[in-house]
Design a protein around this motif. Sequence first.
Motif, PDB file in Angstrom:
ATOM      1  N   GLN A 204       0.852  -1.015   0.041  1.00 35.98           N
ATOM      2  CA  GLN A 204      -0.112  -0.039   0.087  1.00 35.98           C
ATOM      3  C   GLN A 204       1.073   1.082   0.092  1.00 35.98           C
ATOM      4  OE1 GLN A 204      -3.455  -0.317  -0.052  1.00 35.98           O
ATOM      5  NE2 GLN A 204      -2.930  -2.477  -0.395  1.00 35.98           N
ATOM      6  N   PRO A 213      -0.243   1.472  -8.758  1.00 37.23           N
ATOM      7  CA  PRO A 213      -1.063   2.397  -8.289  1.00 37.23           C
ATOM      8  C   PRO A 213      -2.602   2.131  -9.012  1.00 37.23           C
ATOM      9  CG  PRO A 213       0.604   3.310  -9.846  1.00 37.23           C
ATOM     10  CD  PRO A 213       1.055   1.928  -9.293  1.00 37.23           C
ATOM     11  N   LEU A 214      -2.339   1.623 -10.159  1.00 38.41           N
ATOM     12  CA  LEU A 214      -3.717   1.460 -11.039  1.00 38.41           C
ATOM     13  C   LEU A 214      -4.392   0.232 -10.271  1.00 38.41           C
ATOM     14  CD1 LEU A 214      -5.584   2.230 -12.865  1.00 38.41           C
ATOM     15  CD2 LEU A 214      -4.382   0.634 -14.653  1.00 38.41           C
ATOM     16  N   VAL A 216      -4.234  -0.774  -7.085  1.00 47.90           N
ATOM     17  CA  VAL A 216      -4.898  -0.250  -5.924  1.00 47.90           C
ATOM     18  C   VAL A 216      -5.943   0.263  -6.279  1.00 47.90           C
ATOM     19  CG1 VAL A 216      -4.257   0.902  -3.930  1.00 47.90           C
ATOM     20  CG2 VAL A 216      -2.723  -0.328  -4.739  1.00 47.90           C
ATOM     21  N   GLN A 217      -6.069   1.400  -7.079  1.00 45.73           N
ATOM     22  CA  GLN A 217      -7.046   2.299  -7.676  1.00 45.73           C
ATOM     23  C   GLN A 217      -8.298   1.231  -8.063  1.00 45.73           C
ATOM     24  OE1 GLN A 217      -6.392   5.261 -10.463  1.00 45.73           O
ATOM     25  NE2 GLN A 217      -8.354   4.878 -11.238  1.00 45.73           N
ATOM     26  N   ASP A 218      -8.083   0.394  -8.896  1.00 48.26           N
ATOM     27  CA  ASP A 218      -9.254  -0.607  -9.289  1.00 48.26           C
ATOM     28  C   ASP A 218      -9.947  -1.202  -8.372  1.00 48.26           C
ATOM     29  OD1 ASP A 218      -9.046   0.512 -11.894  1.00 48.26           O
ATOM     30  OD2 ASP A 218      -8.101  -1.327 -12.761  1.00 48.26           O
ATOM     31  N   ARG A 220     -10.167  -0.350  -5.183  1.00 44.61           N
ATOM     32  CA  ARG A 220     -10.431   0.871  -4.308  1.00 44.61           C
ATOM     33  C   ARG A 220      -9.735   0.653  -2.932  1.00 44.61           C
ATOM     34  NH1 ARG A 220     -16.769   1.839  -4.921  1.00 44.61           N
ATOM     35  NH2 ARG A 220     -16.110   3.896  -4.292  1.00 44.61           N
ATOM     36  N   GLY A 221      -8.369   0.062  -2.974  1.00 45.65           N
ATOM     37  CA  GLY A 221      -7.585   0.133  -1.753  1.00 45.65           C
ATOM     38  C   GLY A 221      -7.997  -0.952  -0.664  1.00 45.65           C
ATOM     39  N   TYR A 255      -1.502  -3.256 -15.778  1.00 47.65           N
ATOM     40  CA  TYR A 255      -0.876  -2.778 -14.685  1.00 47.65           C
ATOM     41  C   TYR A 255       0.755  -2.806 -14.699  1.00 47.65           C
ATOM     42  CZ  TYR A 255      -5.546  -3.756 -13.100  1.00 47.65           C
ATOM     43  OH  TYR A 255      -6.958  -4.040 -13.125  1.00 47.65           O
TER      44      TYR A 255
END
Length: 335
Positions: A204, A213-214, A216-218, A220-221, A255
């Motif tokens: 994280q 980052p993508l 993690v974004q997809d 939603r963490g 990714y």
Amino acid sequence: MYRPALKPTGYSFFTYRSRHKILISLAIFVSAVISLNFLASALKSFALINSLNGNLPKHLDRSNGGVIIAVLSTDDEAGMLRREYGRRWWRRYQNSLSIPEPGANTSTTVPFNWIFIVDTSKQTHWEGDVLYLNTPSGYKHLGEKMRRLFIYLSQKFTSMEFLIKTDDDVVLCLNRLAKAVSEVPKEKRRRIYGGTLWNAELPQDPKHKFYDPLFVQDTRGTVIKTHPYGVGAAYMVGWDLVRFIGRNAEELKVYEIEDLMVGTWLYGLDRYWADYDGDFNCGCFKYAEKFLGKANEAKGIHDKSIWGERSVWWHDCKTRFQLDGCHAVFKDSAC
């Protein structure tokens, strides 16, 4: 008292004719925007495919049912060294992979090609067994490199069995891998997704090497551990799945972590898992060190897992000394 309606003095916005014209104009505008977006997407796809249009060299075997071993490499001195060791390693198998058939004293022999993949800013082209692939360079662009590789291979090789992806610092035992394949029914082998099963802790921290980052974004963490996927040191993808990715590559998200990316692409598809073990730390070198008379026991290394039948790959074999050691250990083995 009744009063007749006043006649309009000008052209009203609310008349039927004006509304009709406005709606037609709006429809034409929307159609034009959609068409332009489609054209832009088509031109982008055409430009990408055109940049990957290097013709296959004649020595590559495109027989039905063959296997492709795609080895990611670099265009520096270290990469050239490892490619030379890689060629020496692959030649020992004489361009064929023998898959034992369970319940019978027979085996299926399939031809294989090894190819080294090196990124270039120029048009895609071949130099011997090296495919210079038009793709951005650097670790952060490995996902895009793999996406373009799937596009290229799915177009150039029409009817194969499966793809093996690996790296030039991996020593890969093909005979042991063939054993893992033999456990997959023949009719499922073009839908293999095989490798070392891995549920990774998802970093994280943006400063972490494997932070994506993508992804993690997809997610939603919310993802602490990833879904199962084949570790990038050596995984297999059946040809039906390779062609699926190649056909749909423009619609698939890219990714940064390429092995997680491929596993994500395949996660919801009908695929058949083939599981095998590996060693992240050049385990063959550890034993080679002892084999070559080095003081390995002093380091407390007593693990014998390298000789396990399911140990298929050894990673991080980067130096000449490490590679010499691994090749010495397996010189007379059935690896």
